[in-house]
Scaffold this motif. Structure first.
Motif, PDB file in Angstrom:
ATOM      1  N   HIS A  46      28.105 -84.933  78.826  1.00 38.29           N
ATOM      2  CA  HIS A  46      27.606 -83.553  78.805  1.00 38.29           C
ATOM      3  C   HIS A  46      27.938 -82.830  80.112  1.00 38.29           C
ATOM      4  O   HIS A  46      28.380 -81.675  80.120  1.00 38.29           O
ATOM      5  CB  HIS A  46      26.094 -83.562  78.549  1.00 38.29           C
ATOM      6  N   GLU A  47      27.724 -83.538  81.213  1.00 38.74           N
ATOM      7  CA  GLU A  47      27.981 -82.944  82.524  1.00 38.74           C
ATOM      8  C   GLU A  47      29.471 -82.620  82.686  1.00 38.74           C
ATOM      9  O   GLU A  47      29.838 -81.540  83.137  1.00 38.74           O
ATOM     10  CB  GLU A  47      27.557 -83.996  83.553  1.00 38.74           C
ATOM     11  N   ASN A  52      30.493 -79.719  80.249  1.00 37.84           N
ATOM     12  CA  ASN A  52      29.890 -78.405  80.476  1.00 37.84           C
ATOM     13  C   ASN A  52      29.950 -77.896  81.904  1.00 37.84           C
ATOM     14  O   ASN A  52      29.772 -76.715  82.150  1.00 37.84           O
ATOM     15  CB  ASN A  52      28.431 -78.408  80.006  1.00 37.84           C
ATOM     16  N   GLU A  53      30.201 -78.802  82.854  1.00 35.94           N
ATOM     17  CA  GLU A  53      30.111 -78.348  84.247  1.00 35.94           C
ATOM     18  C   GLU A  53      31.398 -78.439  85.042  1.00 35.94           C
ATOM     19  O   GLU A  53      31.554 -77.753  86.035  1.00 35.94           O
ATOM     20  CB  GLU A  53      28.999 -79.128  84.968  1.00 35.94           C
ATOM     21  N   ARG A 108      34.375 -72.466  75.127  1.00 39.56           N
ATOM     22  CA  ARG A 108      33.388 -72.766  74.103  1.00 39.56           C
ATOM     23  C   ARG A 108      32.002 -73.113  74.666  1.00 39.56           C
ATOM     24  O   ARG A 108      31.037 -73.251  73.944  1.00 39.56           O
ATOM     25  CB  ARG A 108      33.905 -73.936  73.262  1.00 39.56           C
ATOM     26  N   ARG A 109      31.876 -73.307  75.978  1.00 42.66           N
ATOM     27  CA  ARG A 109      30.611 -73.727  76.582  1.00 42.66           C
ATOM     28  C   ARG A 109      29.479 -72.771  76.248  1.00 42.66           C
ATOM     29  O   ARG A 109      29.732 -71.568  76.158  1.00 42.66           O
ATOM     30  CB  ARG A 109      30.760 -73.816  78.108  1.00 42.66           C
ATOM     31  N   PRO A 110      28.228 -73.240  76.098  1.00 41.02           N
ATOM     32  CA  PRO A 110      27.809 -74.628  76.216  1.00 41.02           C
ATOM     33  C   PRO A 110      28.150 -75.444  74.972  1.00 41.02           C
ATOM     34  O   PRO A 110      28.053 -74.950  73.844  1.00 41.02           O
ATOM     35  CB  PRO A 110      26.286 -74.525  76.376  1.00 41.02           C
ATOM     36  N   ILE A 111      28.543 -76.698  75.195  1.00 40.73           N
ATOM     37  CA  ILE A 111      28.863 -77.617  74.100  1.00 40.73           C
ATOM     38  C   ILE A 111      27.824 -78.730  74.126  1.00 40.73           C
ATOM     39  O   ILE A 111      27.680 -79.414  75.140  1.00 40.73           O
ATOM     40  CB  ILE A 111      30.288 -78.194  74.271  1.00 40.73           C
ATOM     41  N   ALA A 112      27.099 -78.885  73.035  1.00 41.16           N
ATOM     42  CA  ALA A 112      25.975 -79.831  73.060  1.00 41.16           C
ATOM     43  C   ALA A 112      26.294 -81.170  72.402  1.00 41.16           C
ATOM     44  O   ALA A 112      25.716 -82.188  72.753  1.00 41.16           O
ATOM     45  CB  ALA A 112      24.760 -79.200  72.389  1.00 41.16           C
TER      46      ALA A 112
END
Ligand SMILES: C[S@@+](CC[C@H](N)C(=O)[O-])C[C@H]1O[C@@H](n2cnc3c(N)ncnc32)[C@H](O)[C@@H]1O
Length: 299
Positions: free
Chosen positions: A142-143, A146-147, A176-180
């Motif tokens: 995730h990090e 998204n980061e 596309r962020r945020p991507i969960a």
């Protein structure tokens, strides 16, 4: 990949033969997973062979524990990363070992459990950590997704995914962020580079591989582990490694060629050419498709 056939241990006969498993032998399986290879090693080393099985994944260890319970004290399981296994071996009375084995990458169980976030086609959180979720140092997928800045993401996908379209993919992810979830990430990749009709693998496969390798620092740990193996083995002891992509295999190949040449070689390579699974095995177990086995003897 995450089919029930995925539970079959890959290149098992070849691995046992190269390890020269024998009664009374002492072995380390550094990626014990669901215990498939470990079980066969314990059977082939009966009645008194012993096996230390290690893995980063606590869930894998409990599955292996159930599977290997029948061997009682002949099987010992410990949680650790590959590059910590020498210390764990030293902490037992098993050294010097007759054989060190590892079967790298993800297990079918990790792919099957959606919450672990390894599978492209199953919706799950972006995680991909092999180790316990409370490990402090670990980053999650995730990090990264998204980061990380686009350039770093592109470099990772290029280097660890060996993906030429890395920049386009990284831009698509950033937009596309945020991507969960895993499936959102897979879709972002498909939207960025398209889906070739009839393609054998999903277009996001290499991206998932890259992120997973980074999250678990797999290549770094593999290289550090190989450096420790000679110290665990007796003279004549065997090292057998099954890799699943060229990045891993290159590390093993380079290590063995360095260690088997020069004035003071520490290994003799037993697989001049890398071993691949038979067509038969690939038919029975598609996960074996990309397996590459290399083996060496400690001298
Ligand atoms: C392909 S599976 C092993 C399957 C096993 N040989 C069997 O037959 O059931 C790979 C296992 O290695 C573990 N693993 C991968 N890289 C690792 C590393 N660097 N350190 C520790 N464990 C690792 C994973 O958690 C996974 O359980």
């Amino acid at each position: 990949m995450a089919s029930s056939a995925g539970h079959l241990p890959v290149m098992l006969d070849e691995a046992l033969a190269m390890l020269e498993v024998r009664p009374g032998g002492r072995y380390l399986d550094g990626t014990v997973g669901l215990g498939g290879h470990a079980l066969a090693i314990l059977e082939a080393s009966a009645p008194d062979g012993r096996l230390l099985g290690t893995d980063a994944d606590p869930e894998a260890l409990s599955a292996a524990g159930e599977r290997l319970a029948q061997f009682e004290a002949r099987a010992t399981l410990r949680r650790c990363w590959l590059d910590q296994s020498a210390a764990v071996v030293a902490d037992t009375d098993m050294a010097p070992l007759d054989g060190v084995f590892c079967d790298l990458g993800v297990s079918s169980m990790q792919l099957d459990i959606a919450e672990r976030g390894f599978a492209i086609r199953v919706e799950g959180p972006l995680d991909m950590r092999m180790g316990p979720s409370d490990e402090r140092e670990a980053v999650t997928a995730h990090e990264i997704v998204n980061e990380w800045p686009s350039t770093e993401l592109a470099n990772l996908i290029f280097e660890y995914g060996e993906e030429r379209r890395s920049r386009r993919i990284a831009r698509g992810i950033v937009e596309r962020r945020p991507i969960a979830t895993t499936t959102e990430l897979a879709q972002a990749v498909v939207d960025a580079i398209g889906m070739r009709p009839g393609a054998r693998i999903h277009p996001a496969t290499r991206v998932f591989q890259a992120i997973r390798l980074e999250v678990n620092r797999e290549l770094e740990r593999l290289a550090a582990f190989l450096e420790q193996v000679r110290g665990m083995l007796r003279i004549g002891g065997r090292l057998v490694v099954i890799a699943f992509h060229s990045l891993e295999d290159r590390i093993v190949k380079r290590f063995l060629s360095e260690q088997s040449t020069g004035p003071t070689p520490s290994f003799r390579t037993l697989t001049r050419r890398v071993m691949r699974p038979t067509v038969d095995e690939i038919e029975r177990n598609p996960r074996a498709r990309s397996a590459r086995l290399r083996a060496a003897e400690a001298i």
